[in-house]
Design a protein around this motif. Structure first.
Motif, PDB file in Angstrom:
ATOM      1  N   SER A 106       0.690   3.810  -3.026  1.00  0.00           N
ATOM      2  CA  SER A 106       0.258   5.179  -2.720  1.00  0.00           C
ATOM      3  C   SER A 106       1.290   6.195  -3.197  1.00  0.00           C
ATOM      4  O   SER A 106       0.936   7.286  -3.656  1.00  0.00           O
ATOM      5  CB  SER A 106       0.033   5.342  -1.222  1.00  0.00           C
ATOM      6  OG  SER A 106      -1.050   4.558  -0.804  1.00  0.00           O
ATOM      7  N   ILE A 141      -7.515   3.731  -0.927  1.00  0.00           N
ATOM      8  CA  ILE A 141      -6.263   4.345  -0.466  1.00  0.00           C
ATOM      9  C   ILE A 141      -6.198   5.827  -0.826  1.00  0.00           C
ATOM     10  O   ILE A 141      -5.400   6.558  -0.260  1.00  0.00           O
ATOM     11  CB  ILE A 141      -5.024   3.596  -0.998  1.00  0.00           C
ATOM     12  CG1 ILE A 141      -4.990   3.556  -2.512  1.00  0.00           C
ATOM     13  CG2 ILE A 141      -4.974   2.205  -0.411  1.00  0.00           C
ATOM     14  CD1 ILE A 141      -3.723   2.960  -3.065  1.00  0.00           C
ATOM     15  N   ARG A 142      -7.030   6.266  -1.776  1.00  0.00           N
ATOM     16  CA  ARG A 142      -7.155   7.689  -2.048  1.00  0.00           C
ATOM     17  C   ARG A 142      -8.563   7.934  -2.573  1.00  0.00           C
ATOM     18  O   ARG A 142      -8.998   7.336  -3.552  1.00  0.00           O
ATOM     19  CB  ARG A 142      -6.131   8.163  -3.071  1.00  0.00           C
ATOM     20  CG  ARG A 142      -6.188   9.684  -3.256  1.00  0.00           C
ATOM     21  CD  ARG A 142      -5.062  10.224  -4.077  1.00  0.00           C
ATOM     22  NE  ARG A 142      -5.376  10.077  -5.506  1.00  0.00           N
ATOM     23  CZ  ARG A 142      -4.548  10.432  -6.472  1.00  0.00           C
ATOM     24  NH1 ARG A 142      -3.351  10.902  -6.183  1.00  0.00           N
ATOM     25  NH2 ARG A 142      -4.894  10.303  -7.717  1.00  0.00           N
ATOM     26  N   GLN A 157       0.823  -1.209   0.000  1.00  0.00           N
ATOM     27  CA  GLN A 157       0.000   0.000   0.000  1.00  0.00           C
ATOM     28  C   GLN A 157       0.857   1.260   0.000  1.00  0.00           C
ATOM     29  O   GLN A 157       0.558   2.205  -0.736  1.00  0.00           O
ATOM     30  CB  GLN A 157      -0.941   0.007   1.206  1.00  0.00           C
ATOM     31  CG  GLN A 157      -1.807   1.248   1.273  1.00  0.00           C
ATOM     32  CD  GLN A 157      -2.787   1.222   2.413  1.00  0.00           C
ATOM     33  OE1 GLN A 157      -3.033   0.177   2.996  1.00  0.00           O
ATOM     34  NE2 GLN A 157      -3.330   2.363   2.741  1.00  0.00           N
ATOM     35  N   ASP A 158       1.924   1.290   0.776  1.00  0.00           N
ATOM     36  CA  ASP A 158       2.771   2.483   0.822  1.00  0.00           C
ATOM     37  C   ASP A 158       3.409   2.749  -0.538  1.00  0.00           C
ATOM     38  O   ASP A 158       3.457   3.889  -1.002  1.00  0.00           O
ATOM     39  CB  ASP A 158       3.859   2.324   1.886  1.00  0.00           C
ATOM     40  CG  ASP A 158       3.288   2.310   3.297  1.00  0.00           C
ATOM     41  OD1 ASP A 158       2.150   2.795   3.473  1.00  0.00           O
ATOM     42  OD2 ASP A 158       3.975   1.820   4.203  1.00  0.00           O
ATOM     43  N   LEU A 176       0.854   6.946  -6.984  1.00  0.00           N
ATOM     44  CA  LEU A 176      -0.344   7.629  -7.481  1.00  0.00           C
ATOM     45  C   LEU A 176      -0.048   9.009  -8.077  1.00  0.00           C
ATOM     46  O   LEU A 176      -0.600   9.349  -9.134  1.00  0.00           O
ATOM     47  CB  LEU A 176      -1.400   7.721  -6.380  1.00  0.00           C
ATOM     48  CG  LEU A 176      -1.976   6.380  -5.909  1.00  0.00           C
ATOM     49  CD1 LEU A 176      -3.032   6.601  -4.836  1.00  0.00           C
ATOM     50  CD2 LEU A 176      -2.543   5.581  -7.063  1.00  0.00           C
TER      51      LEU A 176
END
Length: 194
Positions: free
Chosen positions: A82, A185-186, A78-79, A85
């Motif tokens: 992210s 996540i966003r 996820q990091d 993005l």
């Protein structure tokens, strides 16, 4: 004869008191065995209950840790995703600018270079998006005119709606939203009509 009757009574009394004073060993032994069996079966029942509770607790622990492990694997990147993005956003902006440039240029040699540049950037963009999609990243579909959902969208501002049918609806999408697996996540950043 009266003396004989008295002696018999005394003997009978002595026999009765001896019967009462003498312990009955077979009955006592049976009572002790029964009470020992009851105690043992009671202890066995308690131990079985403890074992079953411990076993159930362990099974719940295994299920919980397996579920946590699956969740960890799903969102392990996820990091990294992210962090990628903004790069996706930059690709979108670059493609838009190159497409605008290609439409405005009339010189054939310059237009040809811009078209080649456009094709190259589109290839890189598609490959990058497919790689992230393979890791579970999906875009949250949001477009103008969709109903605003506070749990799915992030409203950055409200403006007067150009028409009555756009009140409470999305007027513009400022930034795309993404989810990794089932987790957002966003959130998409949108302008809402009021």
């Amino acid at each position: 004869m009266a003396k004989k009757d008295q002696n018999e009574e005394t003997i009978n009394k002595d026999i009765n008191t001896e019967e009462q004073n003498t312990p009955v060993t077979e009955e006592n032994a049976e009572n002790q065995e029964v009470s020992a069996e009851e105690k043992l079966s009671e202890e066995l029942g308690k131990e079985k209950d403890k074992f079953l509770r411990l076993f159930a607790e362990f099974e719940n622990y295994k299920k919980r840790t397996a579920k946590e492990r699956i969740e960890l694997f799903k969102t392990a990147g996820q990091d990294v995703v992210s962090a990628m993005l903004p790069v996706l956003d930059d690709f979108d902006r670059a493609l838009n600018e190159i497409q605008k440039q290609a439409k405005h240029d009339n010189e054939t040699s310059k237009n040809e270079v811009v078209n080649e540049l456009l094709v190259g950037v589109e290839l890189i963009n598609n490959k990058f998006r497919e790689a992230l999609k393979g890791k579970g990243l999906t875009e949250i579909e949001t477009s103008q005119g969709d109903a605003f959902d506070a749990e799915l969208h992030e409203a950055i501002t409200q403006i007067p709606a150009p028409s009555d049918d756009l009140k409470g609806r999305i007027i513009d999408v400022i930034e795309k939203g993404y989810q990794l697996g089932d987790k957002i996540i966003r959130y998409p950043k949108v302008v809402v009509g009021k």
